[in-house]
Design a protein around this motif. Structure first.
Motif, PDB file in Angstrom:
ATOM      1  N   LEU A  69     -71.363 -42.630 -57.973  1.00  0.00           N
ATOM      2  CA  LEU A  69     -70.257 -42.638 -57.941  1.00  0.00           C
ATOM      3  C   LEU A  69     -69.708 -43.540 -58.892  1.00  0.00           C
ATOM      4  O   LEU A  69     -68.518 -43.726 -59.755  1.00  0.00           O
ATOM      5  CB  LEU A  69     -68.993 -42.605 -56.762  1.00  0.00           C
ATOM      6  CG  LEU A  69     -67.537 -42.398 -56.859  1.00  0.00           C
ATOM      7  CD1 LEU A  69     -67.208 -41.706 -56.756  1.00  0.00           C
ATOM      8  CD2 LEU A  69     -67.258 -43.169 -55.037  1.00  0.00           C
ATOM      9  N   ASN A  70     -70.043 -44.599 -59.127  1.00  0.00           N
ATOM     10  CA  ASN A  70     -70.446 -45.431 -60.338  1.00  0.00           C
ATOM     11  C   ASN A  70     -69.950 -44.670 -61.583  1.00  0.00           C
ATOM     12  O   ASN A  70     -69.560 -45.082 -62.422  1.00  0.00           O
ATOM     13  CB  ASN A  70     -71.003 -46.207 -60.542  1.00  0.00           C
ATOM     14  CG  ASN A  70     -71.003 -47.456 -61.663  1.00  0.00           C
ATOM     15  OD1 ASN A  70     -69.645 -48.318 -61.575  1.00  0.00           O
ATOM     16  ND2 ASN A  70     -71.468 -47.890 -62.077  1.00  0.00           N
ATOM     17  N   ILE A  86     -67.755 -36.667 -55.705  1.00  0.00           N
ATOM     18  CA  ILE A  86     -69.223 -36.680 -54.732  1.00  0.00           C
ATOM     19  C   ILE A  86     -69.057 -36.586 -52.620  1.00  0.00           C
ATOM     20  O   ILE A  86     -67.865 -36.938 -53.019  1.00  0.00           O
ATOM     21  CB  ILE A  86     -69.774 -37.784 -54.992  1.00  0.00           C
ATOM     22  CG1 ILE A  86     -69.954 -38.430 -56.674  1.00  0.00           C
ATOM     23  CG2 ILE A  86     -70.688 -38.363 -54.019  1.00  0.00           C
ATOM     24  CD1 ILE A  86     -70.705 -38.338 -57.493  1.00  0.00           C
ATOM     25  N   ARG A  87     -69.697 -35.753 -52.610  1.00  0.00           N
ATOM     26  CA  ARG A  87     -69.846 -35.621 -51.246  1.00  0.00           C
ATOM     27  C   ARG A  87     -70.372 -37.045 -50.138  1.00  0.00           C
ATOM     28  O   ARG A  87     -71.695 -37.355 -50.688  1.00  0.00           O
ATOM     29  CB  ARG A  87     -70.368 -34.493 -50.518  1.00  0.00           C
ATOM     30  CG  ARG A  87     -69.322 -33.180 -51.629  1.00  0.00           C
ATOM     31  CD  ARG A  87     -70.174 -32.168 -51.406  1.00  0.00           C
ATOM     32  NE  ARG A  87     -70.193 -31.666 -49.504  1.00  0.00           N
ATOM     33  CZ  ARG A  87     -68.980 -31.063 -49.204  1.00  0.00           C
ATOM     34  NH1 ARG A  87     -67.630 -30.980 -49.601  1.00  0.00           N
ATOM     35  NH2 ARG A  87     -69.156 -30.659 -47.223  1.00  0.00           N
ATOM     36  N   THR A 210     -68.506 -34.577 -43.200  1.00  0.00           N
ATOM     37  CA  THR A 210     -68.393 -35.164 -44.641  1.00  0.00           C
ATOM     38  C   THR A 210     -67.842 -35.078 -45.227  1.00  0.00           C
ATOM     39  O   THR A 210     -66.647 -33.593 -44.727  1.00  0.00           O
ATOM     40  CB  THR A 210     -69.798 -33.631 -44.615  1.00  0.00           C
ATOM     41  OG1 THR A 210     -70.969 -33.974 -43.709  1.00  0.00           O
ATOM     42  CG2 THR A 210     -69.696 -34.021 -46.591  1.00  0.00           C
ATOM     43  N   VAL A 211     -66.663 -35.496 -46.163  1.00  0.00           N
ATOM     44  CA  VAL A 211     -66.056 -36.098 -46.760  1.00  0.00           C
ATOM     45  C   VAL A 211     -66.073 -35.388 -48.513  1.00  0.00           C
ATOM     46  O   VAL A 211     -67.292 -35.979 -48.919  1.00  0.00           O
ATOM     47  CB  VAL A 211     -65.369 -36.999 -46.532  1.00  0.00           C
ATOM     48  CG1 VAL A 211     -64.832 -37.167 -45.989  1.00  0.00           C
ATOM     49  CG2 VAL A 211     -65.413 -38.412 -47.128  1.00  0.00           C
ATOM     50  N   THR A 212     -65.090 -35.407 -49.436  1.00  0.00           N
ATOM     51  CA  THR A 212     -65.465 -35.668 -51.024  1.00  0.00           C
ATOM     52  C   THR A 212     -64.553 -36.271 -50.793  1.00  0.00           C
ATOM     53  O   THR A 212     -63.360 -36.431 -51.060  1.00  0.00           O
ATOM     54  CB  THR A 212     -64.934 -34.227 -50.609  1.00  0.00           C
ATOM     55  OG1 THR A 212     -65.729 -33.339 -50.955  1.00  0.00           O
ATOM     56  CG2 THR A 212     -65.160 -33.630 -52.959  1.00  0.00           C
ATOM     57  N   SER A 264     -59.216 -40.291 -54.170  1.00  0.00           N
ATOM     58  CA  SER A 264     -59.115 -39.283 -53.442  1.00  0.00           C
ATOM     59  C   SER A 264     -59.789 -39.172 -52.421  1.00  0.00           C
ATOM     60  O   SER A 264     -61.235 -39.122 -52.465  1.00  0.00           O
ATOM     61  CB  SER A 264     -57.978 -37.829 -53.729  1.00  0.00           C
ATOM     62  OG  SER A 264     -57.167 -38.318 -54.423  1.00  0.00           O
ATOM     63  N   ILE A 265     -59.402 -38.735 -51.066  1.00  0.00           N
ATOM     64  CA  ILE A 265     -60.892 -38.221 -49.415  1.00  0.00           C
ATOM     65  C   ILE A 265     -60.663 -37.372 -49.224  1.00  0.00           C
ATOM     66  O   ILE A 265     -59.733 -37.258 -48.237  1.00  0.00           O
ATOM     67  CB  ILE A 265     -61.027 -39.806 -49.612  1.00  0.00           C
ATOM     68  CG1 ILE A 265     -62.182 -40.988 -50.011  1.00  0.00           C
ATOM     69  CG2 ILE A 265     -62.206 -39.674 -48.196  1.00  0.00           C
ATOM     70  CD1 ILE A 265     -62.078 -41.874 -49.454  1.00  0.00           C
TER      71      ILE A 265
END
Length: 266
Positions: A69-70, A86-87, A210-212, A264-265
């Protein structure tokens, strides 16, 4: 004669004594109860061990995802309108974006405030909370806590902290500085210092399991300041401060570029 009536007789000290035999049904019940208790305890222990291992595995995966993510954020920061994601798995832990109590402040030795451009702007950090069974030590994963970084260094600082549980934290509370660039305006030369800042912005957040985590470049804002010779820039974040001394025969010019990255999540 039934089992309950079965008796064993023996002589002891010249006397005859009888003892009734234990019923096979009672024996079976006692043995079955004991085995059941052992089975329940073993099942409870094995379930807990499995949960701990799953939590540790998920936390290790979250470390990898936070490092990715970084990289994604820094790549998206170079192109206006760019989007990536990223998930993250949230079986035992959870990822979120939190408002920071600290802000980046840039002032000069002459008392001028150069940044933030708007005093009401908020700064955010990304955190992943590990499950209750996670056992880890505090460590730096990438970047550093230094407030001034070079072109080859990561603007993001990813580390593991222990504070009422295990956390993976990613923040951008620092600046990237490129100095000693000659800027020509007509026949006049200036000593240009460029400062680049990533400021995270809160987007929609929802979802479980599981989130994006979606990353979007919302645009750039640049301000240019012409300063006097031998000026000192103070970079402050909370109670930490670092100095950047601008010297030379040419008039110093500071160009600060801020890129807004919406997180955003869903």
């Amino acid at each position: 004669m039934t089992a309950k009536q079965t008796e064993k007789r023996f002589k002891k000290g010249g006397k005859t004594k009888s003892v009734s035999a234990v019923s096979p049904v009672i024996s079976t019940i006692i043995i079955s109860s004991t085995l059941l208790i052992i089975l329940v305890i073993a099942s409870f222990v094995s379930t807990n061990i499995l949960e701990l291992r799953l939590a540790d595995t998920e936390f290790e995966q979250a470390k990898t995802n936070m490092l990715l993510l970084n990289e994604v954020i820094q790549n998206v920061a170079l192109r206006q309108g760019a989007v990536s994601s990223i998930r993250f798995s949230q079986r035992s832990g959870g990822v979120g974006i939190y408002e920071s109590a600290e802000k980046i402040n840039i002032t000069t030795s002459q008392g001028s405030n150069l940044y933030p451009f708007n005093s009401n702007d908020s700064f955010y950090i990304i955190k992943y909370r590990g499950g209750s069974g996670v056992s880890v030590a505090e460590t730096n994963l990438t970047g550093s806590s230094s407030l001034i970084v070079s072109m080859s260094d990561s603007l993001g600082y990813v580390r593991v902290e222990i504070d009422n549980g295990a956390w993976i934290i990613l923040d951008y509370l620092r600046v990237r500085v490129v100095t000693n660039t000659i800027l020509r305006v007509g026949s006049t030369k200036y000593n240009l210092t460029e400062i680049f800042i990533i400021r995270l912005q809160l987007g929609p957040t929802s979802g479980s399991g599981t989130v994006t985590v979606k990353v979007q470049n919302m645009g750039f804002r640049t301000e240019t300041y012409c300063l006097t010779n031998d000026v000192i820039l103070y970079i402050r974040v909370g109670d930490k401060s670092e100095e950047l001394v601008l010297t030379g025969s040419l008039t110093p010019v500071v160009r600060i570029t801020e890129v807004i990255i919406r997180i955003s999540i869903t």
